[in-house]
Design a protein around this motif. Structure first.
Motif, PDB file in Angstrom:
ATOM      1  N   ALA A 115       1.219   4.036  -3.227  1.00 37.68           N
ATOM      2  CA  ALA A 115       0.923   5.437  -2.925  1.00 37.68           C
ATOM      3  C   ALA A 115       2.104   6.342  -3.245  1.00 37.68           C
ATOM      4  CB  ALA A 115       0.525   5.581  -1.454  1.00 37.68           C
ATOM      5  N   ALA A 158      -1.712  -4.702  -3.123  1.00 30.84           N
ATOM      6  CA  ALA A 158      -2.429  -3.425  -3.091  1.00 30.84           C
ATOM      7  C   ALA A 158      -2.487  -2.796  -4.472  1.00 30.84           C
ATOM      8  CB  ALA A 158      -1.748  -2.463  -2.119  1.00 30.84           C
ATOM      9  N   GLU A 173       0.830  -1.206   0.000  1.00 30.82           N
ATOM     10  CA  GLU A 173       0.000   0.000   0.000  1.00 30.82           C
ATOM     11  C   GLU A 173       0.866   1.257   0.000  1.00 30.82           C
ATOM     12  OE1 GLU A 173      -2.457  -0.472   3.401  1.00 30.82           O
ATOM     13  OE2 GLU A 173      -3.657  -2.100   2.520  1.00 30.82           O
ATOM     14  N   ARG A 199      -8.959   0.266 -17.297  1.00 32.30           N
ATOM     15  CA  ARG A 199      -9.468   0.810 -16.049  1.00 32.30           C
ATOM     16  C   ARG A 199     -10.831   0.218 -15.698  1.00 32.30           C
ATOM     17  NH1 ARG A 199      -4.673   2.300 -16.567  1.00 32.30           N
ATOM     18  NH2 ARG A 199      -3.952   4.394 -16.004  1.00 32.30           N
ATOM     19  N   GLN A 242      -3.464   0.779  -6.819  1.00 32.82           N
ATOM     20  CA  GLN A 242      -3.581   2.221  -6.701  1.00 32.82           C
ATOM     21  C   GLN A 242      -4.970   2.569  -6.171  1.00 32.82           C
ATOM     22  OE1 GLN A 242      -1.898   4.989  -7.015  1.00 32.82           O
ATOM     23  NE2 GLN A 242      -0.012   4.497  -8.110  1.00 32.82           N
ATOM     24  N   ALA A 243      -5.094   3.633  -5.430  1.00 29.68           N
ATOM     25  CA  ALA A 243      -6.354   4.016  -4.788  1.00 29.68           C
ATOM     26  C   ALA A 243      -7.501   4.012  -5.795  1.00 29.68           C
ATOM     27  CB  ALA A 243      -6.215   5.392  -4.150  1.00 29.68           C
ATOM     28  N   GLY A 244      -8.588   3.355  -5.411  1.00 27.95           N
ATOM     29  CA  GLY A 244      -9.774   3.324  -6.260  1.00 27.95           C
ATOM     30  C   GLY A 244      -9.642   2.383  -7.439  1.00 27.95           C
ATOM     31  N   GLY A 281     -10.553  -3.473 -10.330  1.00 24.66           N
ATOM     32  CA  GLY A 281     -10.741  -2.787  -9.063  1.00 24.66           C
ATOM     33  C   GLY A 281     -10.567  -3.663  -7.847  1.00 24.66           C
ATOM     34  N   TYR A 290      -7.487   2.558  -9.586  1.00 17.83           N
ATOM     35  CA  TYR A 290      -6.804   3.401 -10.584  1.00 17.83           C
ATOM     36  C   TYR A 290      -7.055   2.918 -12.007  1.00 17.83           C
ATOM     37  CZ  TYR A 290      -3.001   5.922 -12.861  1.00 17.83           C
ATOM     38  OH  TYR A 290      -2.251   6.717 -13.689  1.00 17.83           O
ATOM     39  N   TRP A 331       0.038  -1.898  -9.217  1.00 15.57           N
ATOM     40  CA  TRP A 331      -0.196  -3.025  -8.298  1.00 15.57           C
ATOM     41  C   TRP A 331       1.134  -3.496  -7.747  1.00 15.57           C
ATOM     42  CZ3 TRP A 331       0.017  -8.757  -9.451  1.00 15.57           C
ATOM     43  CH2 TRP A 331      -0.498  -9.523  -8.389  1.00 15.57           C
TER      44      TRP A 331
END
Length: 623
Positions: A547, A617, A543, A606, A619-621, A611, A623, A554
């Motif tokens: 970030a 982990a 994670e 995408r 990327q947020a959402g 998702g 990505y 990933w």
């Protein structure tokens, strides 16, 4: 000494030596690497003469004097050798029993041929100074019955560790074939039946090529666990070919990097390997793993090497602990140049790969044209001609070079020029995809904030930023799209979108000069933020990394495994598989992530991974 059993054979001799490509690989033009066939032939005849004279089975006069004969001498493998002149056009072969000790393998397929491999070890090994003869045949039937498509004979000997590598020719494109070897002296002694698949021709239309499926591997380290990952596609029949990105073996002694005592996987010989005999013994031990052996038997491989196939942190003039300039030949008692030559020879003996260039003993970089669907460019970013790397004691210096030295190279000028020309030619011939198989992580990966002493891995492309920028600049300037990079080495899973626009601070929405990288975890080698950490701690590290690195989609480091690459005209999909337990041999695996690249987009579909991933982990959402 066991009595030598001989069988006379007509003068197939030199042809049967020549058909075994391991005598000519890795390079017939380099004496320290090639095996001179005429000398092996002459030694064999002279040894027979010597043997027959001792037994008084032939009169001495017809053979004449042996002015060049020397006393028996023992080579580095511990076998008796004789020198002397040729005395006959006849040939003798060993006629005792043979063990096909390591099953069979196939590799480097094109649209008309396939390399097939075995090892034929004589049971009377201590006495053999004449060749072992094996026959081979290739069939279209799974039980190897009927009339063979092609067949022949090949000789082998202790000079090449009794390995046999022949080219089966006259085959049809995109077709399954079955092959088998047998002892020439006793045709009832046969190898297991192998299976291989040819590739499409360069001009084959995309709709005829269809979807091509590959299992992608790297980094199998015997003392860390069982090679369960190799068994996955065999059980599922889920791929057509295998791509191995290197670190097929590791050079360490037990305990230096992994201790296999508790699971019965102590590397042999139990020392850091450095000689031809050492590398042969180590590869043979790895190849005895039943899952690796069966994977070789069922699928045709494309293979390149990485650093541990020679030694840790290998570069063009040394490794982490062998560098003739810095240390002389005091480390392990072997000069680096000799160690590298030994590793290269053993690798070519045991891998069903072609000699790429007769005048270039180290060249493994080459391109395969898979019809109009894609080009597969296999590189050497380790051993061929790369500049000095991070050798642990020079990290700051290499970090400075990576940021300032514009001429710094991973590949060397010859390979780099060839690579860019190959990319251009792929576009010109109308291929849909350009897939690049190479050893090390391509994307920028900043570890700052994790409490490590390093901010980047300077042994990866981050240590050769100018070379990475030249690659990205070339695809940007020439509008080359649909580039997929495959990477190994890092013992972790990564999905990157590497972009020239981001490197240069340009408009980040411009996907020209952008490529997608799929980097796979190891078969068994541990990740620094993986097996030794609790699962939730490893996930926290992932994670943090996604970030901190906007190009990283990933990250997953806990599980060992492999990924499958499925290539069609519409998309390329990478399905990652995780092995929960490698301390026992088992068939447990699960799909940890799946990522697709749509043709023409130069980015992961995408949301990435839909998702959702089963480990690591995103990327947020998503990505």
């Amino acid at each position: 000494m066991v009595a030598l059993t001989l069988l006379a054979l007509a003068p197939l001799a030199l042809a049967s030596y020549s058909s075994n490509l391991v005598y000519r690989s890795p390079s017939v033009n380099h004496p320290q690497l090639a095996i001179p066939i005429h000398r092996v032939h002459r030694r064999s005849l002279h040894s027979v003469a010597h043997h027959l004279r001792k037994r008084q089975e032939v009169p001495m006069d017809p053979l004449g004097p042996f002015p060049q004969e020397a006393a028996p001498s023992t080579g580095d493998e511990g076998y008796v050798k004789y020198a002397g002149a040729d005395w006959s056009n006849a040939e003798y072969i060993y006629s005792g029993s043979v063990n096909f000790t390591h099953s069979v393998a196939s590799g480097d397929p094109d649209d008309k041929s396939l390399l097939i491999w075995t090892r034929a070890e004589p049971t009377q090994i201590a006495a053999v100074d004449v060749p072992v003869c094996v026959s081979y045949a290739v069939y279209t039937t799974a039980d190897a019955s009927g009339t063979p498509v092609t067949s022949g004979t090949a000789y082998t000997s202790y000079d090449v560790d009794f390995t046999v590598k022949v080219e089966a020719t006259g085959l049809n494109a995109l077709s399954l074939y079955y092959y088998q070897f047998a002892n020439c002296a006793n045709s009832t002694e046969k190898s297991p039946i192998g299976r291989g698949r040819t590739a499409p021709g360069a001009d084959t239309p995309v709709d005829q090529v269809g979807t091509q499926r590959f299992a992608v591997y790297s980094c199998s380290n015997l003392p860390f666990g069982f090679f369960n990952a190799y068994g996955g596609p065999v059980r599922k029949e889920s791929v057509d070919y295998v791509i191995h990105l290197g670190d097929y073996i590791y050079e360490y002694k037990n305990g230096d990097y992994g201790n296999g005592t508790s699971i019965g996987r102590v590397p042999l010989p139990d020392k850091e390997i450095a000689t031809v005999s050492d590398y042969r013994t180590r590869i043979a031990q790895y190849r005895a793993d039943p899952d690796l052996q069966e994977n070789h038997r069922i699928f045709s491989w494309y293979t390149i090497w990485d650093d541990h196939d020679v030694a840790d942190q290998a570069w063009k003039a040394g490794t982490a602990n062998t560098n003739d300039t810095a240390f002389g030949c005091s480390i392990l008692g072997v000069c680096f140049s000799d160690r590298k030559a030994s590793a290269v020879r053993a690798w070519h003996e045991w891998q069903p790969m072609r000699q790429i260039a007769a005048d270039d003993k180290l060249r493994i970089w080459h391109n395969i044209e898979f019809g109009k669907l894609f080009d597969l460019s296999l590189l050497d970013t380790r051993n061929y001609d790369r500049d000095i790397t991070d050798l642990y004691y020079d990290t700051d210096y290499i970090g400075m070079l990576s940021a300032t030295e514009e001429a710094r190279t991973l590949m060397g000028k010859d390979q780099e020029d060839w690579f860019y020309s190959t990319l251009d030619a792929s576009v010109a011939r109308g291929a849909t995809w350009r897939i690049v198989g190479q050893q090390i992580v391509f994307g920028a990966l900043n570890y700052t904030g994790l409490g490590t002493s390093e901010t980047f891995d300077f042994d990866a492309w981050d240590g050769y930023r100018a070379n990475r920028n030249r690659f990205l600049q070339h695809i940007y300037d020439n509008s080359i799209d649909n580039v997929i990079v495959l990477s190994g080495d890092s013992h972790a899973n990564w999905v990157f979108e590497a972009s020239l626009t981001k490197v240069l601070g340009l408009n980040s929405s411009d996907t020209r000069g952008q490529l997608v990288e799929f980097a796979g975890t190891a078969v068994s080698s541990p990740s620094p933020f993986g097996q030794t950490l609790p699962l939730n701690t490893s996930a926290i590290v992932s994670e943090f990394l996604v970030a901190a690195n906007p190009d990283l989609l990933w990250s997953e480091g806990f599980y060992r495994g492999y990924y499958e690459l499925h290539v069609s005209a519409q998309n390329v999909t990478a399905n990652f598989f995780a092995l929960p337990d490698i301390l026992t041999r088992n068939s447990n695996e699960f799909q940890s992530g799946s990522f697709a690249v749509l043709a023409g987009t130069n980015q992961v579909q995408r949301p990435a991974g839909g998702g959702v991933v089963a480990a690591g982990a995103l990327q947020a959402g998503g990505y």
